[in-house]
Write a protein that holds these residues in place. Structure first.
Motif, short mmCIF file in Angstrom:
data_model
loop_
_atom_site.label_atom_id
_atom_site.label_comp_id
_atom_site.label_asym_id
_atom_site.label_seq_id
_atom_site.Cartn_x
_atom_site.Cartn_y
_atom_site.Cartn_z
N ALA A 149 0.83 -1.21 0.00
CA ALA A 149 0.00 0.00 0.00
C ALA A 149 0.87 1.26 0.00
CB ALA A 149 -0.94 -0.01 1.21
N ALA A 150 2.04 1.18 0.63
CA ALA A 150 2.93 2.34 0.71
C ALA A 150 3.91 2.41 -0.47
CB ALA A 150 3.72 2.30 2.02
N TYR A 151 4.04 1.32 -1.22
CA TYR A 151 5.01 1.25 -2.32
C TYR A 151 4.46 1.97 -3.54
CZ TYR A 151 8.18 -0.75 -5.80
OH TYR A 151 9.11 -0.93 -6.80
N ASP A 152 5.27 2.82 -4.12
CA ASP A 152 4.86 3.60 -5.29
C ASP A 152 5.44 2.98 -6.54
OD1 ASP A 152 3.69 5.62 -6.77
OD2 ASP A 152 5.43 6.94 -6.57
N GLY A 153 4.93 1.82 -6.91
CA GLY A 153 5.42 1.14 -8.10
C GLY A 153 4.58 -0.08 -8.39
N GLU A 154 4.94 -0.77 -9.47
CA GLU A 154 4.22 -1.97 -9.87
C GLU A 154 4.78 -3.18 -9.13
OE1 GLU A 154 3.70 -2.63 -14.08
OE2 GLU A 154 4.00 -0.49 -14.45
N VAL A 155 3.88 -4.08 -8.73
CA VAL A 155 4.28 -5.30 -8.04
C VAL A 155 3.68 -6.50 -8.76
CG1 VAL A 155 4.29 -6.56 -5.85
CG2 VAL A 155 4.28 -4.05 -5.83
N ALA A 156 4.53 -7.40 -9.22
CA ALA A 156 4.08 -8.66 -9.83
C ALA A 156 4.07 -9.72 -8.73
CB ALA A 156 5.01 -9.06 -10.96
N VAL A 157 2.92 -10.29 -8.47
CA VAL A 157 2.77 -11.29 -7.41
C VAL A 157 2.43 -12.63 -8.04
CG1 VAL A 157 1.55 -11.93 -5.30
CG2 VAL A 157 1.92 -9.52 -5.82
N VAL A 158 3.17 -13.67 -7.63
CA VAL A 158 2.86 -15.03 -8.07
C VAL A 158 2.52 -15.87 -6.86
CG1 VAL A 158 4.28 -14.89 -10.15
CG2 VAL A 158 5.28 -15.75 -8.05
N GLY A 159 1.70 -16.88 -7.09
CA GLY A 159 1.32 -17.78 -6.01
C GLY A 159 -0.14 -17.64 -5.65
N SER A 160 -0.48 -18.32 -4.60
CA SER A 160 -1.87 -18.38 -4.15
C SER A 160 -2.21 -17.25 -3.19
CB SER A 160 -2.11 -19.72 -3.44
OG SER A 160 -3.38 -19.73 -2.83
N GLU A 161 -3.41 -16.76 -3.31
CA GLU A 161 -3.89 -15.74 -2.36
C GLU A 161 -4.28 -16.36 -1.03
OE1 GLU A 161 -6.90 -13.20 -3.95
OE2 GLU A 161 -5.83 -12.91 -5.83
N ASN A 162 -4.34 -17.68 -0.98
CA ASN A 162 -4.84 -18.37 0.21
C ASN A 162 -3.75 -18.87 1.13
OD1 ASN A 162 -7.53 -18.06 -0.72
ND2 ASN A 162 -7.21 -19.77 -2.12
N VAL A 163 -2.58 -18.28 1.06
CA VAL A 163 -1.51 -18.66 1.98
C VAL A 163 -1.13 -17.45 2.83
CG1 VAL A 163 -0.63 -20.56 0.58
CG2 VAL A 163 0.28 -18.27 0.25
N GLU A 164 -0.44 -17.71 3.93
CA GLU A 164 -0.24 -16.69 4.94
C GLU A 164 1.04 -15.88 4.83
OE1 GLU A 164 -0.52 -18.82 8.61
OE2 GLU A 164 -2.52 -19.59 8.13
N ARG A 165 2.01 -16.33 4.02
CA ARG A 165 3.30 -15.65 4.01
C ARG A 165 3.69 -15.21 2.60
NH1 ARG A 165 7.46 -18.87 7.24
NH2 ARG A 165 8.31 -16.82 7.61
N VAL A 166 4.54 -14.17 2.56
CA VAL A 166 4.95 -13.59 1.28
C VAL A 166 6.43 -13.21 1.37
CG1 VAL A 166 4.51 -11.73 -0.39
CG2 VAL A 166 2.63 -12.59 1.02
N VAL A 167 7.13 -13.36 0.25
CA VAL A 167 8.49 -12.85 0.10
C VAL A 167 8.44 -11.82 -1.02
CG1 VAL A 167 9.70 -14.90 0.94
CG2 VAL A 167 9.14 -14.74 -1.47
N TRP A 168 9.25 -10.75 -0.90
CA TRP A 168 9.22 -9.73 -1.95
C TRP A 168 10.54 -8.98 -2.03
CZ3 TRP A 168 6.61 -9.28 2.66
CH2 TRP A 168 6.81 -8.12 3.42
N HIS A 169 10.75 -8.40 -3.22
CA HIS A 169 11.95 -7.60 -3.47
C HIS A 169 11.55 -6.46 -4.41
CE1 HIS A 169 16.14 -6.55 -4.30
NE2 HIS A 169 15.75 -6.40 -5.56
N ALA A 170 11.94 -5.26 -4.04
CA ALA A 170 11.69 -4.08 -4.88
C ALA A 170 12.98 -3.73 -5.62
CB ALA A 170 11.23 -2.90 -4.03
N GLY A 171 12.88 -3.65 -6.93
CA GLY A 171 14.03 -3.27 -7.75
C GLY A 171 14.23 -1.77 -7.74
N PRO A 172 15.28 -1.31 -8.42
CA PRO A 172 15.63 0.11 -8.38
C PRO A 172 14.81 1.00 -9.31
CG PRO A 172 17.23 -1.08 -9.67
CD PRO A 172 16.28 -2.11 -9.10
N GLU A 173 13.94 0.40 -10.13
CA GLU A 173 13.25 1.22 -11.13
C GLU A 173 11.73 1.17 -11.01
OE1 GLU A 173 15.10 0.44 -14.99
OE2 GLU A 173 16.46 2.06 -14.41
N GLY A 174 11.21 1.15 -9.79
CA GLY A 174 9.77 1.22 -9.59
C GLY A 174 9.01 -0.05 -9.88
N GLU A 175 9.68 -1.18 -9.82
CA GLU A 175 9.02 -2.47 -10.00
C GLU A 175 9.46 -3.40 -8.89
OE1 GLU A 175 8.47 -4.08 -14.16
OE2 GLU A 175 10.22 -2.78 -14.42
#
Length: 140
Positions: free
Chosen positions: A80-106
């Motif tokens: 919600a606070a990130y000002d960029g595009e986020v590509a999410v893979v996986g199921s919405e029905n699981v409890e945990r997430v891993v993520w990485h923000a690159g240097p160019e707004g993605e």
């Protein structure tokens, strides 16, 4: 929430610098692995190509990327606070997430339930492929 890894480039130039920095380590790793496999000089020259060293460099760079690991709620707050595009893979029905923000707004993210190490490794490969491969590629 916690972070694993050390590289979190904030610009394309920093990403390219970090990629260059792992080059000598990649060459050393490849050379030592070939030595452990008992390659003689001829086999080394035949099999250890620039592509082999580049693949090692890509893997080292990706493996050092800083990845956040958290709950779905922590990820949603970050997103919600990130000002960029986020590509999410996986199921919405699981409890945990891993993520990485690159240097160019993605950013890239992957959901998981139990296997944190596998999720981090998968996300790092995705991050390299989606966010960094072309960014660090040498101009032709």
């Amino acid at each position: 929430m916690h972070t694993v890894g050390t590289f979190a480039p904030t610009s394309a130039a920093e990403a390219r610098d970090r990629y260059e920095e792992v080059g000598p380590a990649a060459q050393t790793v490849v050379r030592e692995v070939a030595k452990a496999m008992e390659f003689d000089r001829e086999e080394y020259d035949d099999r250890v190509t620039g592509d082999v060293v580049e693949t090692a460099r890509d893997a080292l760079f990706a493996n050092l990327l800083a990845v956040r690991v958290g709950t779905r709620e922590e990820f949603d707050d970050w997103r919600a606070a990130y000002d960029g595009e986020v590509a999410v893979v996986g199921s919405e029905n699981v409890e945990r997430v891993v993520w990485h923000a690159g240097p160019e707004g993605e950013a890239v993210a992957a959901t998981f339930q139990n296997e944190e190490e596998a999720a981090v490794a998968t996300l790092r490969r995705q991050a390299f492929g989606r966010l960094y491969r072309e960014l660090v590629a040498e101009p032709e």
